[in-house]
Design a protein around this motif. Structure first.
Motif, short mmCIF file in Angstrom:
data_model
loop_
_atom_site.label_atom_id
_atom_site.label_comp_id
_atom_site.label_asym_id
_atom_site.label_seq_id
_atom_site.Cartn_x
_atom_site.Cartn_y
_atom_site.Cartn_z
N LEU A 116 36.36 28.55 35.04
CA LEU A 116 34.98 27.89 35.10
C LEU A 116 34.63 27.15 35.97
CD1 LEU A 116 35.35 26.53 31.29
CD2 LEU A 116 34.53 28.77 31.93
N ASP A 117 33.48 27.36 36.75
CA ASP A 117 32.95 26.54 37.78
C ASP A 117 31.70 25.66 37.45
OD1 ASP A 117 31.25 26.38 40.54
OD2 ASP A 117 33.22 27.32 41.03
N ASP A 118 31.55 24.64 38.32
CA ASP A 118 30.71 23.57 38.02
C ASP A 118 29.37 24.14 38.26
OD1 ASP A 118 32.38 21.74 37.12
OD2 ASP A 118 32.56 20.63 38.86
N LYS A 119 29.32 24.85 39.26
CA LYS A 119 27.85 25.36 39.75
C LYS A 119 27.46 26.92 39.54
CE LYS A 119 27.80 21.52 43.26
NZ LYS A 119 27.46 21.44 44.62
N ILE A 120 28.72 27.67 39.57
CA ILE A 120 28.35 29.29 39.88
C ILE A 120 29.05 29.93 38.66
CG2 ILE A 120 27.86 29.24 42.29
CD1 ILE A 120 30.86 30.09 42.48
N GLY A 121 28.80 29.27 37.41
CA GLY A 121 29.18 30.07 36.36
C GLY A 121 30.63 30.05 35.88
N GLY A 122 31.19 31.05 35.41
CA GLY A 122 32.31 31.30 35.26
C GLY A 122 32.89 32.49 34.25
N ASP A 123 33.96 33.05 34.15
CA ASP A 123 34.20 34.05 33.14
C ASP A 123 35.79 34.17 32.95
OD1 ASP A 123 34.03 36.38 31.85
OD2 ASP A 123 32.95 37.62 33.27
N TRP A 124 36.16 35.06 32.17
CA TRP A 124 37.52 35.27 32.03
C TRP A 124 38.26 35.97 33.04
CZ3 TRP A 124 40.27 32.86 28.05
CH2 TRP A 124 39.61 32.25 27.11
N LEU A 125 39.51 35.64 33.47
CA LEU A 125 40.08 36.46 34.21
C LEU A 125 41.38 37.01 33.66
CD1 LEU A 125 41.35 37.08 37.26
CD2 LEU A 125 42.32 34.88 37.37
N ALA A 126 41.15 38.66 33.44
CA ALA A 126 42.44 39.02 32.62
C ALA A 126 43.41 39.51 33.58
CB ALA A 126 41.82 40.49 32.28
N ALA A 127 44.58 39.73 33.14
CA ALA A 127 45.86 39.87 33.86
C ALA A 127 45.54 41.22 34.78
CB ALA A 127 47.21 40.16 32.95
N SER A 128 46.12 41.13 35.94
CA SER A 128 46.22 42.29 36.95
C SER A 128 47.39 43.24 36.27
CB SER A 128 46.78 41.85 38.12
OG SER A 128 47.00 42.91 39.15
N THR A 129 47.17 44.45 36.53
CA THR A 129 48.01 45.60 36.27
C THR A 129 49.41 45.24 36.86
OG1 THR A 129 48.68 48.03 36.03
CG2 THR A 129 47.74 47.03 38.11
N ASP A 130 50.47 45.83 36.22
CA ASP A 130 51.96 45.38 36.85
C ASP A 130 52.07 45.58 38.32
OD1 ASP A 130 52.76 44.91 34.36
OD2 ASP A 130 53.70 46.94 33.90
N PRO A 131 52.82 44.75 39.17
CA PRO A 131 52.94 44.92 40.54
C PRO A 131 52.95 46.43 41.18
CG PRO A 131 54.04 42.91 39.81
CD PRO A 131 53.74 43.71 38.64
N ALA A 132 52.44 47.01 42.07
CA ALA A 132 52.30 48.17 42.50
C ALA A 132 51.92 48.42 43.76
CB ALA A 132 51.43 49.14 41.55
N ASP A 133 52.23 49.24 44.72
CA ASP A 133 52.24 49.42 46.08
C ASP A 133 50.46 50.00 46.21
OD1 ASP A 133 52.09 52.53 46.23
OD2 ASP A 133 54.40 52.22 46.06
N THR A 134 50.15 50.63 45.20
CA THR A 134 48.60 51.13 45.33
C THR A 134 47.83 50.74 44.21
OG1 THR A 134 49.26 53.14 46.32
CG2 THR A 134 47.24 53.05 45.51
N LEU A 135 46.78 49.85 44.51
CA LEU A 135 45.95 49.21 43.26
C LEU A 135 44.33 49.56 43.55
CD1 LEU A 135 47.19 45.74 43.52
CD2 LEU A 135 48.02 47.49 42.03
#
Length: 501
Positions: A257-276
């Motif tokens: 959550l940001d005081d000025k520019i809104g906010g959202d949910w940050l979901a988890a990244s996929t498992d570590p990989a060399d290509t994303l």
């Protein structure tokens, strides 16, 4: 009965318990190799966890549940979404004899049939985390979307998250402890026993010492929001959060959550990989920030490319990104999409080193800005579903990074009525397309979009919901990885010889 026999019986029973299916056939005596590929069967039970939606008294939250119609499912089943604390009450008898079983609260929603969305609403700051369970015909591909509108204050705008399955490890690049940010890690435990969790923070200079983040206990059937700024006194704009579970399992998501520019949910990244792949950057994004982290012992050098409607292009001045081992790296890409659909493609320049990554995306200008996050995600696979769609406010983005693909998209019936509609699209190699997604005929209420690759290479997808309030372009983006609606079940051969050992 000897141990070999007991092991056989136990293994067979376990397989049947998980899948409800075990095939036994008489072995072929011809001498030919009769091994067959494992069958893909519908799952019989799915669990989903939804974090507590907001700390704002003026928050309005909608939950939307959807199960795609799937062949081969059981004739019966049910799906419910209930407050995490009520799970405990539902399973608890009276504290003393004669008091009887406690009364369970009414579920937030209870779907009536696959193929039709079900919705439920809550409001205010006291809305709890939810635990969802789907069984039988409701289990394969069950999807629940949590969407919250906050009219004013920190994090104002549109916030959305897909309720997720419990797990034991999560990576969140893109979190922050900056003065203008209020970031929480929400931990939800669906089980009967406490879970013990460690939260590790990694900044631009590496790991941040935080004894407070070690050994956090999340009680059974409860949720624990952990404010990141209570774990460290360091104020860093870009952080990677690592959630690891010592015992039990949890659902985890970061509310940024940001005081000025809104906010959202940050979901988890996929498992570590060399290509994303990070799909679905809105075409009118005014600012895009890439945050990456490598958990291994080696540095990562990544080639940064944008999959545009016309093919893969390299952002000028940001051709590569160097990610030091154990340190969070960030780069501002500006208005990288320049008015066109786009997805970010990260590949190794030389040596393959696993990384995690996410984007913070901003729309609007001045005091009319809003933010959302796009984590690296897996491909659609067999099928993926996006719930809570509303026609003009919905954008479906499809990316085929390595080979041309044909994709079928089905709009379900609406939650209040209507008829499902299906369209087929061809996504050229290396491109991203914001497709003209179908809407159900005679639609009433919200509907779901189900994406199914038909042929060609892997497809990555994301859905953007947008709702402008008082000139602020509120939006939220959810990626669409495989819904894991089926499970591979090997065919079992009858072998009575083990009974003689």
């Amino acid at each position: 009965m000897n141990r070999t026999t007991l092991s056989l019986i136990a293994g067979t029973a376990a397989l049947a318990a998980v899948t409800g299916f075990a095939a036994f056939r008489t072995p072929d005596t011809s001498g030919a190799d009769t091994a067959e590929a494992a069958a893909q069967l519908p799952v019989e039970r799915t669990s989903l966890l939804c974090p507590a939606p907001s700390v704002s008294d003026i928050a309005e939250t909608t939950y939307t549940s959807f199960t795609p119609a799937t062949k081969g499912t059981a004739a019966s089943g049910r799906a419910t979404l209930t407050a995490a604390t009520e799970e405990s009450a539902d399973k608890t008898d009276g504290a003393s004899k004669g008091k009887g079983k406690q009364q369970a609260a009414k579920p937030v929603l209870a779907p009536k049939a696959p193929g039709t969305p079900a919705t439920g609403d809550t409001s205010g700051a006291d809305s709890p985390a939810l635990v969802g369970t789907a069984e039988g015909k409701f289990a394969p591909g069950w999807t629940v979307q949590e969407t919250t509108e906050v009219a004013a204050g920190t994090g104002r705008g549109l916030q959305g998250v897909n309720c997720t399955a419990p797990d034991t490890e999560f990576w969140f690049p893109g979190a922050s402890t900056a003065a203008e940010r209020t970031d929480y890690v929400h931990l939800t435990n669906p089980d009967d026993s406490p879970a013990v969790v460690d939260i590790e923070l990694y900044g631009k200079d590496g790991a941040i010492k935080s004894p407070v983040g070690e050994g956090i206990t999340v009680k059974a059937h409860s949720s624990e929001p952990v404010l990141l700024s209570t774990l460290t006194e360091e104020r860093q704009t870009n952080l990677t959060v690592h959630v690891s579970v010592r015992s039990g399992r949890v659902g985890a998501a970061v509310q940024a959550l940001d005081d000025k520019i809104g906010g959202d949910w940050l979901a988890a990244s996929t498992d570590p990989a060399d290509t994303l792949i990070l799909p679905g950057i809105p075409k009118d994004a005014t600012s895009v920030r890439l945050v990456a982290f490598t958990p291994g012992d080696a540095d990562a050098d990544l080639k940064v490319r944008l999959a545009s409607p016309n093919g893969l292009i390299t952002p000028a001045g940001n051709e590569t990104l160097h990610v030091k081992s154990g340190m969070t790296s960030a780069v501002d890409l500006g208005d990288v999409t320049r008015g066109e659909a786009g997805s970010l493609v990260l590949t190794p320049t030389d040596k393959a080193v696993p990384v995690v990554a996410a984007l913070r995306v901003t729309r609007g200008k001045g005091d009319k800005q809003e933010t959302a996050f796009i984590p690296a995600t897996g491909p659609v696979g067999t099928r993926a579903t996006s719930a809570d769609n509303s026609g003009k406010g919905t954008t479906l983005s499809l990316t085929a990074p390595t080979a041309t693909a044909t994709v079928k998209v089905t709009a379900s019936a609406g939650s209040g009525g209507g008829t499902a509609v299906t369209k087929t699209y061809t996504i050229k190699q290396g491109t991203t397309q914001n497709v003209d997604a179908p809407a159900p005929a005679g639609r009433k209420g919200t509907y779901a979009l189900t994406v199914e690759p038909v042929s060609g290479g892997p497809v990555y997808a994301a859905r953007t919901l947008a709702a402008t309030e008082e000139g602020v372009p509120g939006f939220t983006v959810q990626t669409l990885p495989d819904d894991r609606g089926t499970v591979a079940v090997p065919e079992a051969d009858q072998d009575l010889s083990v009974l003689q050992k």
